[in-house]
Write an enzyme that holds these catalytic residues in place. Structure first.
Site, PDB file in Angstrom:
ATOM      1  N   SER A 221      -6.697 -22.120 -51.657  1.00 36.54           N
ATOM      2  CA  SER A 221      -7.049 -22.832 -50.312  1.00 36.54           C
ATOM      3  C   SER A 221      -8.109 -23.906 -50.421  1.00 36.54           C
ATOM      4  O   SER A 221      -7.994 -24.933 -49.982  1.00 36.54           O
ATOM      5  CB  SER A 221      -7.865 -21.721 -49.377  1.00 36.54           C
ATOM      6  OG  SER A 221      -6.918 -20.731 -49.129  1.00 36.54           O
TER       7      SER A 221
ATOM      8  N   SER B 247      -5.678 -16.843 -37.879  1.00 33.82           N
ATOM      9  CA  SER B 247      -5.059 -17.670 -38.879  1.00 33.82           C
ATOM     10  C   SER B 247      -5.853 -18.980 -39.037  1.00 33.82           C
ATOM     11  O   SER B 247      -6.207 -19.598 -38.556  1.00 33.82           O
ATOM     12  CB  SER B 247      -3.574 -18.302 -38.365  1.00 33.82           C
ATOM     13  OG  SER B 247      -3.208 -19.349 -39.033  1.00 33.82           O
TER      14      SER B 247
ATOM     15  N   GLN C 171      -4.931 -21.361 -41.180  1.00 32.37           N
ATOM     16  CA  GLN C 171      -4.341 -22.381 -41.018  1.00 32.37           C
ATOM     17  C   GLN C 171      -4.502 -22.992 -39.725  1.00 32.37           C
ATOM     18  O   GLN C 171      -4.402 -24.317 -39.546  1.00 32.37           O
ATOM     19  CB  GLN C 171      -2.651 -22.144 -41.478  1.00 32.37           C
ATOM     20  CG  GLN C 171      -2.763 -21.833 -42.926  1.00 32.37           C
ATOM     21  CD  GLN C 171      -1.258 -21.502 -43.449  1.00 32.37           C
ATOM     22  OE1 GLN C 171      -0.442 -21.578 -42.707  1.00 32.37           O
ATOM     23  NE2 GLN C 171      -1.076 -21.075 -44.561  1.00 32.37           N
TER      24      GLN C 171
ATOM     25  N   ASP D 192      -3.251 -12.057 -48.109  1.00 31.93           N
ATOM     26  CA  ASP D 192      -2.460 -12.598 -49.151  1.00 31.93           C
ATOM     27  C   ASP D 192      -2.285 -11.281 -50.090  1.00 31.93           C
ATOM     28  O   ASP D 192      -1.299 -11.428 -51.284  1.00 31.93           O
ATOM     29  CB  ASP D 192      -2.770 -13.779 -49.743  1.00 31.93           C
ATOM     30  CG  ASP D 192      -2.468 -14.922 -48.915  1.00 31.93           C
ATOM     31  OD1 ASP D 192      -1.696 -14.779 -48.070  1.00 31.93           O
ATOM     32  OD2 ASP D 192      -3.145 -16.053 -49.254  1.00 31.93           O
TER      33      ASP D 192
ATOM     34  N   ARG E 205       4.119 -14.290 -54.516  1.00 35.18           N
ATOM     35  CA  ARG E 205       3.269 -12.981 -54.531  1.00 35.18           C
ATOM     36  C   ARG E 205       3.982 -11.791 -54.649  1.00 35.18           C
ATOM     37  O   ARG E 205       3.840 -10.715 -55.153  1.00 35.18           O
ATOM     38  CB  ARG E 205       2.399 -13.227 -53.294  1.00 35.18           C
ATOM     39  CG  ARG E 205       1.373 -13.891 -53.297  1.00 35.18           C
ATOM     40  CD  ARG E 205       0.323 -13.930 -52.519  1.00 35.18           C
ATOM     41  NE  ARG E 205      -0.387 -15.185 -52.109  1.00 35.18           N
ATOM     42  CZ  ARG E 205      -1.320 -15.989 -52.858  1.00 35.18           C
ATOM     43  NH1 ARG E 205      -1.432 -15.319 -54.106  1.00 35.18           N
ATOM     44  NH2 ARG E 205      -2.005 -17.144 -52.452  1.00 35.18           N
TER      45      ARG E 205
HETATM   46  C1  S3P Z   1      -4.601 -19.993 -45.795  1.00 35.79           C
HETATM   47  C2  S3P Z   1      -4.451 -19.173 -44.922  1.00 35.79           C
HETATM   48  C3  S3P Z   1      -3.595 -18.001 -44.921  1.00 35.79           C
HETATM   49  C4  S3P Z   1      -3.140 -17.642 -46.297  1.00 35.79           C
HETATM   50  C5  S3P Z   1      -2.745 -18.723 -46.951  1.00 35.79           C
HETATM   51  C6  S3P Z   1      -3.699 -19.751 -47.050  1.00 35.79           C
HETATM   52  C7  S3P Z   1      -5.610 -21.225 -45.954  1.00 35.79           C
HETATM   53  O1  S3P Z   1      -2.501 -18.261 -43.988  1.00 35.79           O
HETATM   54  O2  S3P Z   1      -2.366 -16.536 -46.030  1.00 35.79           O
HETATM   55  O3  S3P Z   1      -2.344 -18.003 -48.129  1.00 35.79           O
HETATM   56  O4  S3P Z   1      -5.840 -21.772 -46.773  1.00 35.79           O
HETATM   57  O5  S3P Z   1      -6.018 -21.552 -44.673  1.00 35.79           O
HETATM   58  P1  S3P Z   1      -2.481 -18.057 -42.285  1.00 35.79           P
HETATM   59  O6  S3P Z   1      -3.230 -18.882 -41.684  1.00 35.79           O
HETATM   60  O7  S3P Z   1      -1.087 -18.159 -42.006  1.00 35.79           O
HETATM   61  O8  S3P Z   1      -2.929 -16.526 -42.060  1.00 35.79           O
END
Ligand code: S3P
Length: 450
Positions: A29, A174, A176, A327, A407
Protein backbone atom coordinates in the site's frame (compact mmCIF):
# COMPACT_ATOMS: atom_id res chain seq x y z
CA UNK A 1 3.93 -10.94 -18.42
CA UNK A 2 4.53 -14.02 -16.35
CA UNK A 3 0.83 -14.74 -15.90
CA UNK A 4 0.13 -14.87 -19.63
CA UNK A 5 2.61 -17.74 -19.81
CA UNK A 6 2.03 -21.42 -19.05
CA UNK A 7 0.91 -21.99 -15.44
CA UNK A 8 3.77 -22.88 -13.09
CA UNK A 9 2.55 -25.23 -10.34
CA UNK A 10 4.39 -25.43 -7.00
CA UNK A 11 4.31 -28.01 -4.21
CA UNK A 12 4.91 -27.52 -0.49
CA UNK A 13 5.88 -30.44 1.73
CA UNK A 14 5.96 -31.13 5.44
CA UNK A 15 9.06 -29.24 6.57
CA UNK A 16 11.67 -29.42 9.32
CA UNK A 17 11.57 -26.65 11.97
CA UNK A 18 11.85 -23.19 10.41
CA UNK A 19 14.63 -21.01 11.79
CA UNK A 20 16.50 -17.80 11.06
CA UNK A 21 15.82 -14.16 10.44
CA UNK A 22 14.01 -12.70 7.46
CA UNK A 23 12.95 -9.34 6.08
CA UNK A 24 9.80 -9.20 4.02
CA UNK A 25 9.55 -6.72 1.12
CA UNK A 26 8.18 -3.22 1.51
CA UNK A 27 4.54 -2.58 2.20
CA UNK A 28 2.47 -2.73 -0.97
CA UNK A 29 0.00 0.00 0.00
CA UNK A 30 2.77 2.44 0.94
CA UNK A 31 4.83 1.52 -2.14
CA UNK A 32 1.98 2.29 -4.56
CA UNK A 33 1.35 5.60 -2.82
CA UNK A 34 5.06 6.47 -2.79
CA UNK A 35 5.24 6.22 -6.58
CA UNK A 36 1.95 8.07 -7.02
CA UNK A 37 2.55 10.95 -4.64
CA UNK A 38 6.22 11.22 -5.59
CA UNK A 39 5.22 11.28 -9.26
CA UNK A 40 2.73 14.04 -8.57
CA UNK A 41 4.69 16.22 -6.14
CA UNK A 42 7.03 19.05 -7.11
CA UNK A 43 10.73 18.34 -6.67
CA UNK A 44 12.45 15.12 -5.75
CA UNK A 45 11.15 12.10 -3.83
CA UNK A 46 13.60 9.42 -2.74
CA UNK A 47 12.32 5.98 -1.72
CA UNK A 48 14.11 3.07 -0.07
CA UNK A 49 12.61 -0.30 0.81
CA UNK A 50 10.09 -0.06 -2.05
CA UNK A 51 8.27 -3.28 -2.94
CA UNK A 52 9.50 -4.12 -6.43
CA UNK A 53 6.55 -6.39 -7.19
CA UNK A 54 4.71 -6.34 -10.51
CA UNK A 55 1.73 -4.41 -9.11
CA UNK A 56 3.82 -1.51 -7.85
CA UNK A 57 5.93 -1.42 -11.02
CA UNK A 58 2.68 -0.97 -12.99
CA UNK A 59 1.91 2.11 -10.92
CA UNK A 60 5.41 3.41 -11.62
CA UNK A 61 4.88 2.87 -15.38
CA UNK A 62 1.57 4.70 -15.22
CA UNK A 63 3.12 7.69 -13.44
CA UNK A 64 5.91 7.75 -16.02
CA UNK A 65 3.35 7.67 -18.83
CA UNK A 66 1.81 10.78 -17.27
CA UNK A 67 5.02 12.78 -17.05
CA UNK A 68 6.87 11.71 -13.88
CA UNK A 69 10.58 10.87 -14.05
CA UNK A 70 11.36 7.67 -12.14
CA UNK A 71 14.80 6.10 -11.92
CA UNK A 72 16.57 3.64 -9.68
CA UNK A 73 20.03 4.52 -8.32
CA UNK A 74 21.50 1.62 -6.36
CA UNK A 75 18.93 0.81 -3.66
CA UNK A 76 17.07 4.04 -3.98
CA UNK A 77 14.24 5.11 -6.27
CA UNK A 78 14.49 8.75 -7.29
CA UNK A 79 11.43 10.51 -8.64
CA UNK A 80 10.93 13.93 -10.10
CA UNK A 81 7.23 14.68 -10.05
CA UNK A 82 5.11 16.80 -12.36
CA UNK A 83 3.67 19.09 -9.68
CA UNK A 84 0.08 18.81 -8.47
CA UNK A 85 -2.39 19.40 -11.28
CA UNK A 86 0.22 18.93 -14.01
CA UNK A 87 -0.08 15.26 -15.02
CA UNK A 88 -0.09 14.71 -18.78
CA UNK A 89 -2.55 12.68 -20.84
CA UNK A 90 -0.98 9.25 -21.39
CA UNK A 91 -0.45 8.28 -25.02
CA UNK A 92 -1.60 4.68 -24.54
CA UNK A 93 -3.93 2.81 -22.16
CA UNK A 94 -2.56 2.39 -18.64
CA UNK A 95 -2.12 -1.36 -18.07
CA UNK A 96 -2.42 -2.17 -14.36
CA UNK A 97 -2.01 -5.94 -14.73
CA UNK A 98 -3.40 -7.54 -11.55
CA UNK A 99 -3.36 -4.41 -9.39
CA UNK A 100 -6.62 -3.24 -7.83
CA UNK A 101 -4.96 -0.63 -5.63
CA UNK A 102 -2.88 0.86 -8.43
CA UNK A 103 -5.80 1.12 -10.83
CA UNK A 104 -8.47 2.35 -8.41
CA UNK A 105 -6.26 4.99 -6.83
CA UNK A 106 -5.04 6.17 -10.22
CA UNK A 107 -8.64 6.51 -11.46
CA UNK A 108 -9.14 8.94 -8.60
CA UNK A 109 -5.84 10.68 -9.21
CA UNK A 110 -6.43 11.40 -12.93
CA UNK A 111 -10.22 11.20 -13.19
CA UNK A 112 -10.66 14.91 -12.49
CA UNK A 113 -8.12 15.97 -15.13
CA UNK A 114 -9.43 17.53 -18.31
CA UNK A 115 -8.06 14.65 -20.40
CA UNK A 116 -8.89 11.11 -21.49
CA UNK A 117 -7.35 8.11 -19.75
CA UNK A 118 -7.94 4.42 -20.45
CA UNK A 119 -7.40 1.68 -17.86
CA UNK A 120 -6.84 -1.98 -18.71
CA UNK A 121 -5.80 -5.03 -16.68
CA UNK A 122 -5.50 -8.81 -16.64
CA UNK A 123 -8.43 -11.26 -16.45
CA UNK A 124 -8.64 -10.99 -12.66
CA UNK A 125 -8.61 -7.17 -12.60
CA UNK A 126 -11.03 -6.96 -15.53
CA UNK A 127 -13.57 -8.97 -13.55
CA UNK A 128 -13.43 -6.71 -10.47
CA UNK A 129 -16.07 -4.04 -9.77
CA UNK A 130 -14.89 -0.49 -10.49
CA UNK A 131 -18.30 1.15 -9.97
CA UNK A 132 -17.37 1.80 -6.35
CA UNK A 133 -14.77 4.29 -7.60
CA UNK A 134 -16.65 5.52 -10.69
CA UNK A 135 -19.74 6.48 -8.69
CA UNK A 136 -18.10 9.28 -6.64
CA UNK A 137 -16.05 10.34 -9.67
CA UNK A 138 -19.26 10.75 -11.70
CA UNK A 139 -20.59 12.98 -8.92
CA UNK A 140 -17.48 15.14 -9.31
CA UNK A 141 -18.20 15.57 -13.02
CA UNK A 142 -16.06 12.81 -14.47
CA UNK A 143 -17.43 11.16 -17.61
CA UNK A 144 -17.09 7.41 -18.01
CA UNK A 145 -16.62 7.33 -21.76
CA UNK A 146 -16.27 3.59 -21.98
CA UNK A 147 -16.65 0.66 -19.56
CA UNK A 148 -17.37 -3.05 -19.87
CA UNK A 149 -20.74 -4.18 -18.43
CA UNK A 150 -20.97 -3.73 -14.66
CA UNK A 151 -18.46 -0.84 -14.69
CA UNK A 152 -15.53 -3.11 -15.37
CA UNK A 153 -12.28 -2.58 -17.31
CA UNK A 154 -11.42 -1.57 -19.97
CA UNK A 155 -12.53 1.83 -18.72
CA UNK A 156 -11.98 5.24 -20.29
CA UNK A 157 -12.43 8.37 -18.17
CA UNK A 158 -12.73 11.95 -19.35
CA UNK A 159 -12.43 14.66 -16.71
CA UNK A 160 -14.44 17.89 -16.62
CA UNK A 161 -13.00 21.37 -17.22
CA UNK A 162 -13.45 22.05 -13.49
CA UNK A 163 -14.29 19.19 -11.11
CA UNK A 164 -16.86 19.73 -8.36
CA UNK A 165 -15.89 19.05 -4.75
CA UNK A 166 -18.23 16.56 -3.04
CA UNK A 167 -18.96 15.10 0.35
CA UNK A 168 -18.85 11.33 -0.02
CA UNK A 169 -19.78 8.70 2.52
CA UNK A 170 -17.88 5.51 1.66
CA UNK A 171 -20.54 2.78 1.46
CA UNK A 172 -18.23 -0.17 2.16
CA UNK A 173 -15.06 -0.56 4.25
CA UNK A 174 -12.56 0.24 1.51
CA UNK A 175 -9.33 2.18 1.73
CA UNK A 176 -9.14 2.13 -2.06
CA UNK A 177 -12.46 3.95 -2.46
CA UNK A 178 -11.63 6.43 0.30
CA UNK A 179 -8.26 7.09 -1.31
CA UNK A 180 -9.64 7.46 -4.83
CA UNK A 181 -11.99 10.24 -3.69
CA UNK A 182 -9.25 12.00 -1.70
CA UNK A 183 -6.91 11.85 -4.69
CA UNK A 184 -9.63 13.19 -6.98
CA UNK A 185 -9.96 16.01 -4.45
CA UNK A 186 -6.31 16.97 -5.00
CA UNK A 187 -7.16 18.35 -8.45
CA UNK A 188 -10.54 19.85 -7.49
CA UNK A 189 -11.08 23.41 -6.29
CA UNK A 190 -12.34 23.76 -2.70
CA UNK A 191 -12.75 21.12 -0.03
CA UNK A 192 -13.56 17.49 -0.82
CA UNK A 193 -14.89 15.55 2.18
CA UNK A 194 -14.82 11.80 2.69
CA UNK A 195 -16.90 10.29 5.47
CA UNK A 196 -15.58 6.95 6.62
CA UNK A 197 -17.91 5.11 9.02
CA UNK A 198 -15.47 2.21 9.52
CA UNK A 199 -11.79 3.08 9.70
CA UNK A 200 -9.57 1.44 7.08
CA UNK A 201 -5.83 1.72 6.48
CA UNK A 202 -4.85 5.37 6.73
CA UNK A 203 -1.73 5.51 4.55
CA UNK A 204 -3.25 7.97 2.08
CA UNK A 205 -4.12 10.46 4.81
CA UNK A 206 -0.77 10.17 6.57
CA UNK A 207 1.34 10.30 3.44
CA UNK A 208 -0.56 13.14 1.75
CA UNK A 209 -0.08 15.22 4.88
CA UNK A 210 3.62 14.36 4.78
CA UNK A 211 3.77 15.63 1.17
CA UNK A 212 2.23 18.92 2.35
CA UNK A 213 -1.45 18.52 1.42
CA UNK A 214 -3.92 20.51 3.47
CA UNK A 215 -5.75 17.48 4.91
CA UNK A 216 -7.43 17.11 8.27
CA UNK A 217 -9.38 14.36 10.01
CA UNK A 218 -12.11 14.70 12.63
CA UNK A 219 -13.59 11.69 14.37
CA UNK A 220 -17.12 12.23 15.70
CA UNK A 221 -18.66 10.77 18.87
CA UNK A 222 -19.75 7.62 16.96
CA UNK A 223 -16.23 6.99 15.74
CA UNK A 224 -17.06 8.09 12.19
CA UNK A 225 -14.12 9.77 10.48
CA UNK A 226 -14.57 12.96 8.44
CA UNK A 227 -11.60 13.61 6.18
CA UNK A 228 -11.21 17.01 4.54
CA UNK A 229 -8.81 17.74 1.72
CA UNK A 230 -8.25 21.09 0.07
CA UNK A 231 -7.63 20.79 -3.65
CA UNK A 232 -5.04 22.39 -5.91
CA UNK A 233 -2.45 22.93 -3.17
CA UNK A 234 1.25 22.28 -3.52
CA UNK A 235 2.78 18.86 -2.83
CA UNK A 236 6.52 18.66 -2.17
CA UNK A 237 8.79 15.64 -2.72
CA UNK A 238 9.72 13.59 0.35
CA UNK A 239 12.23 11.01 1.56
CA UNK A 240 10.45 7.73 2.28
CA UNK A 241 11.67 4.49 3.89
CA UNK A 242 9.00 1.88 3.23
CA UNK A 243 8.58 -0.56 6.15
CA UNK A 244 8.05 -4.31 5.68
CA UNK A 245 4.58 -5.41 4.59
CA UNK A 246 2.57 -6.96 7.44
CA UNK A 247 0.40 -8.75 4.87
CA UNK A 248 3.47 -10.45 3.39
CA UNK A 249 4.87 -11.12 6.89
CA UNK A 250 1.71 -13.13 7.55
CA UNK A 251 3.02 -16.01 5.41
CA UNK A 252 6.31 -16.82 7.21
CA UNK A 253 4.58 -15.92 10.47
CA UNK A 254 1.82 -18.51 10.12
CA UNK A 255 4.32 -21.00 8.70
CA UNK A 256 6.45 -20.72 11.85
CA UNK A 257 3.40 -21.12 14.09
CA UNK A 258 2.26 -24.35 12.41
CA UNK A 259 5.58 -26.09 11.64
CA UNK A 260 6.59 -27.80 14.92
CA UNK A 261 9.85 -26.64 16.50
CA UNK A 262 10.08 -23.40 14.52
CA UNK A 263 11.61 -20.20 15.86
CA UNK A 264 12.05 -17.30 13.43
CA UNK A 265 12.34 -13.52 13.52
CA UNK A 266 10.79 -11.24 10.91
CA UNK A 267 12.42 -7.82 10.97
CA UNK A 268 11.09 -4.33 10.30
CA UNK A 269 7.37 -5.06 10.01
CA UNK A 270 4.87 -2.19 9.75
CA UNK A 271 2.77 -2.05 12.93
CA UNK A 272 0.27 0.63 11.93
CA UNK A 273 -2.83 -0.26 14.02
CA UNK A 274 -5.03 -0.30 10.90
CA UNK A 275 -2.97 -3.31 9.74
CA UNK A 276 -2.39 -5.49 12.80
CA UNK A 277 -5.61 -7.52 13.01
CA UNK A 278 -3.89 -10.78 12.03
CA UNK A 279 -1.30 -10.40 14.77
CA UNK A 280 -3.96 -9.79 17.40
CA UNK A 281 -6.02 -12.76 16.22
CA UNK A 282 -3.08 -15.15 16.16
CA UNK A 283 -2.08 -14.01 19.65
CA UNK A 284 -5.64 -14.67 20.82
CA UNK A 285 -5.34 -18.16 19.32
CA UNK A 286 -2.30 -18.77 21.50
CA UNK A 287 0.38 -17.94 18.95
CA UNK A 288 3.74 -17.19 20.54
CA UNK A 289 4.59 -13.92 18.82
CA UNK A 290 6.89 -11.47 20.60
CA UNK A 291 6.91 -7.89 19.41
CA UNK A 292 10.56 -6.79 19.67
CA UNK A 293 12.19 -3.37 19.28
CA UNK A 294 9.01 -1.37 18.71
CA UNK A 295 10.08 1.90 17.13
CA UNK A 296 8.93 4.70 14.88
CA UNK A 297 10.38 5.01 11.39
CA UNK A 298 9.32 7.81 9.05
CA UNK A 299 6.03 8.36 10.85
CA UNK A 300 5.02 4.69 11.05
CA UNK A 301 5.31 2.20 13.90
CA UNK A 302 7.51 -0.79 13.07
CA UNK A 303 8.82 -3.76 15.05
CA UNK A 304 10.56 -7.12 14.72
CA UNK A 305 8.46 -10.22 15.31
CA UNK A 306 9.81 -13.36 16.96
CA UNK A 307 7.53 -16.29 16.17
CA UNK A 308 7.66 -19.75 17.69
CA UNK A 309 5.57 -22.80 16.81
CA UNK A 310 2.49 -22.91 18.98
CA UNK A 311 -0.52 -24.98 19.92
CA UNK A 312 -3.30 -22.88 18.48
CA UNK A 313 -6.93 -22.74 19.62
CA UNK A 314 -9.94 -21.71 17.55
CA UNK A 315 -11.45 -18.27 18.16
CA UNK A 316 -14.27 -16.13 16.82
CA UNK A 317 -12.92 -13.19 14.82
CA UNK A 318 -15.39 -10.29 15.04
CA UNK A 319 -16.61 -8.58 11.88
CA UNK A 320 -15.31 -5.19 13.12
CA UNK A 321 -11.77 -6.49 12.85
CA UNK A 322 -12.04 -7.25 9.14
CA UNK A 323 -10.69 -3.92 7.82
CA UNK A 324 -7.47 -4.31 9.81
CA UNK A 325 -6.76 -7.77 8.37
CA UNK A 326 -8.75 -7.91 5.15
CA UNK A 327 -5.90 -9.40 3.08
CA UNK A 328 -4.92 -11.86 5.82
CA UNK A 329 -8.00 -14.12 6.02
CA UNK A 330 -6.64 -16.72 3.58
CA UNK A 331 -3.53 -17.26 5.70
CA UNK A 332 -5.52 -17.04 8.95
CA UNK A 333 -7.73 -19.85 7.61
CA UNK A 334 -4.55 -21.88 7.13
CA UNK A 335 -3.54 -21.29 10.76
CA UNK A 336 -7.09 -22.26 11.80
CA UNK A 337 -6.70 -25.59 9.96
CA UNK A 338 -4.14 -26.59 12.62
CA UNK A 339 -5.97 -25.14 15.65
CA UNK A 340 -7.86 -27.09 18.26
CA UNK A 341 -11.58 -26.46 17.74
CA UNK A 342 -13.46 -24.04 15.58
CA UNK A 343 -12.40 -20.67 14.17
CA UNK A 344 -15.26 -18.48 13.00
CA UNK A 345 -14.48 -15.52 10.72
CA UNK A 346 -17.25 -13.00 10.18
CA UNK A 347 -17.83 -9.88 8.11
CA UNK A 348 -16.04 -11.22 5.03
CA UNK A 349 -18.25 -9.79 2.27
CA UNK A 350 -15.35 -7.78 0.78
CA UNK A 351 -13.35 -11.00 0.29
CA UNK A 352 -15.64 -11.86 -2.59
CA UNK A 353 -14.30 -8.96 -4.71
CA UNK A 354 -10.55 -9.29 -4.19
CA UNK A 355 -8.08 -10.61 -6.81
CA UNK A 356 -10.36 -13.68 -6.73
CA UNK A 357 -13.50 -14.57 -4.76
CA UNK A 358 -11.21 -15.33 -1.83
CA UNK A 359 -13.92 -16.75 0.36
CA UNK A 360 -14.79 -19.43 -2.19
CA UNK A 361 -11.15 -19.99 -3.19
CA UNK A 362 -10.08 -20.57 0.42
CA UNK A 363 -13.02 -22.83 1.28
CA UNK A 364 -12.53 -24.91 -1.89
CA UNK A 365 -8.78 -25.21 -1.37
CA UNK A 366 -9.20 -26.24 2.26
CA UNK A 367 -11.82 -28.84 1.40
CA UNK A 368 -9.63 -30.23 -1.35
CA UNK A 369 -6.96 -30.79 1.28
CA UNK A 370 -9.26 -32.50 3.76
CA UNK A 371 -9.81 -29.51 6.06
CA UNK A 372 -13.27 -29.41 7.61
CA UNK A 373 -14.79 -25.99 6.88
CA UNK A 374 -18.00 -24.27 5.92
CA UNK A 375 -18.48 -21.23 3.75
CA UNK A 376 -21.28 -18.75 4.53
CA UNK A 377 -22.37 -15.76 2.47
CA UNK A 378 -19.90 -13.54 4.40
CA UNK A 379 -18.30 -15.94 6.87
CA UNK A 380 -15.98 -18.89 7.06
CA UNK A 381 -15.76 -21.53 9.77
CA UNK A 382 -12.76 -23.82 9.98
CA UNK A 383 -12.54 -26.84 12.25
CA UNK A 384 -8.87 -27.54 12.80
CA UNK A 385 -6.78 -30.69 13.00
CA UNK A 386 -3.80 -30.09 15.31
CA UNK A 387 -0.73 -31.77 13.82
CA UNK A 388 -2.27 -31.74 10.34
CA UNK A 389 -2.94 -35.50 10.40
CA UNK A 390 -4.64 -36.73 7.26
CA UNK A 391 -4.53 -33.30 5.64
CA UNK A 392 -3.01 -32.47 2.25
CA UNK A 393 -4.18 -33.18 -1.23
CA UNK A 394 -1.52 -34.75 -3.38
CA UNK A 395 -3.23 -38.12 -3.24
CA UNK A 396 -6.15 -36.79 -5.27
CA UNK A 397 -3.70 -35.43 -7.80
CA UNK A 398 -5.62 -32.16 -7.92
CA UNK A 399 -3.93 -28.80 -7.43
CA UNK A 400 -5.46 -25.89 -5.51
CA UNK A 401 -6.96 -23.39 -7.95
CA UNK A 402 -5.37 -19.98 -7.33
CA UNK A 403 -7.53 -17.97 -9.80
CA UNK A 404 -4.70 -15.49 -10.58
CA UNK A 405 -4.54 -14.61 -6.86
CA UNK A 406 -1.12 -14.25 -5.21
CA UNK A 407 -2.41 -14.58 -1.65
CA UNK A 408 -4.28 -17.80 -2.42
CA UNK A 409 -1.09 -19.26 -3.90
CA UNK A 410 1.09 -18.29 -0.91
CA UNK A 411 -1.49 -19.32 1.70
CA UNK A 412 -1.84 -22.85 0.35
CA UNK A 413 1.91 -23.27 0.01
CA UNK A 414 2.11 -22.40 3.73
CA UNK A 415 -0.61 -24.99 4.42
CA UNK A 416 1.49 -27.71 2.79
CA UNK A 417 4.45 -27.07 5.11
CA UNK A 418 2.60 -28.74 8.01
CA UNK A 419 0.03 -31.10 6.46
CA UNK A 420 0.71 -34.82 6.41
CA UNK A 421 0.62 -34.93 2.62
CA UNK A 422 2.00 -32.30 0.21
CA UNK A 423 -0.09 -29.45 -1.14
CA UNK A 424 0.18 -28.32 -4.76
CA UNK A 425 -1.08 -25.02 -6.17
CA UNK A 426 -1.85 -24.71 -9.88
CA UNK A 427 0.20 -21.55 -10.49
CA UNK A 428 2.87 -19.67 -8.57
CA UNK A 429 3.33 -16.89 -11.15
CA UNK A 430 1.09 -14.33 -9.47
CA UNK A 431 3.20 -14.36 -6.30
CA UNK A 432 5.46 -11.91 -8.13
CA UNK A 433 2.75 -9.25 -7.93
CA UNK A 434 3.33 -8.67 -4.21
CA UNK A 435 6.14 -10.87 -2.89
CA UNK A 436 8.69 -11.79 -5.58
CA UNK A 437 11.14 -13.09 -2.93
CA UNK A 438 8.59 -15.47 -1.37
CA UNK A 439 10.10 -18.78 -2.56
CA UNK A 440 13.69 -17.83 -1.70
CA UNK A 441 12.79 -16.35 1.68
CA UNK A 442 10.69 -19.35 2.72
CA UNK A 443 13.22 -21.94 1.58
CA UNK A 444 16.03 -20.08 3.39
CA UNK A 445 13.99 -20.43 6.59
CA UNK A 446 13.80 -24.19 5.93
CA UNK A 447 10.49 -24.56 4.09
CA UNK A 448 10.38 -27.33 1.51
CA UNK A 449 8.69 -25.89 -1.58
CA UNK A 450 9.48 -26.85 -5.15
C1 S3P B 1 -5.59 -1.48 -0.12
C2 S3P B 1 -6.88 -1.59 0.35
C3 S3P B 1 -7.59 -2.87 0.51
C4 S3P B 1 -6.63 -4.06 0.40
C5 S3P B 1 -5.65 -3.91 -0.73
C6 S3P B 1 -4.81 -2.67 -0.51
C7 S3P B 1 -4.98 -0.14 -0.22
O1 S3P B 1 -8.54 -2.99 -0.54
O2 S3P B 1 -7.37 -5.25 0.24
O3 S3P B 1 -4.80 -5.03 -0.81
O4 S3P B 1 -3.74 -0.06 -0.38
O5 S3P B 1 -5.70 0.86 -0.13
P1 S3P B 1 -10.07 -2.47 -0.37
O6 S3P B 1 -10.05 -0.99 -0.39
O7 S3P B 1 -10.79 -3.04 -1.56
O8 S3P B 1 -10.54 -3.04 0.92
Amino acid sequence: MAHDAKPQPATARRSPPLSGTARVPGDKSISHRSFMFGGLASGETRITGLLEGEDVMRTGQAMKAMGAHIEKHDDEWVIRGTGNGALLQPEAPLDFGNAGTGSRLTMGLVGTYDMETTFIGDASLSSRPMGRVLEPLRQMGVQVVQAAPGDRMPITLRGPKHAAPITYRVPMASAQVKSAVLLAGLNTPGITTVIEPVMTRDHTEKMLKGFGANLSVETDERGVRHIFIEGQGKLTGQVIAVPGDPSSAGFPLVAALIVPGSDITIENVLMNPTRTGLLLTLQEMGGRIDILNPRNAGGEDVADLRVRSSELKGVTVPAERAPSMIDEYPVLAVAAAFAEGETVMQGLEELRVKESDRLAAVANGLKLNGVDCSEGEASLTVRGMPGGKGLGGEAKGEAVKTHLDHRIAMSFLVLGLATEKPVTVDDRAMIATSFPEFMGLMTRLGAVID
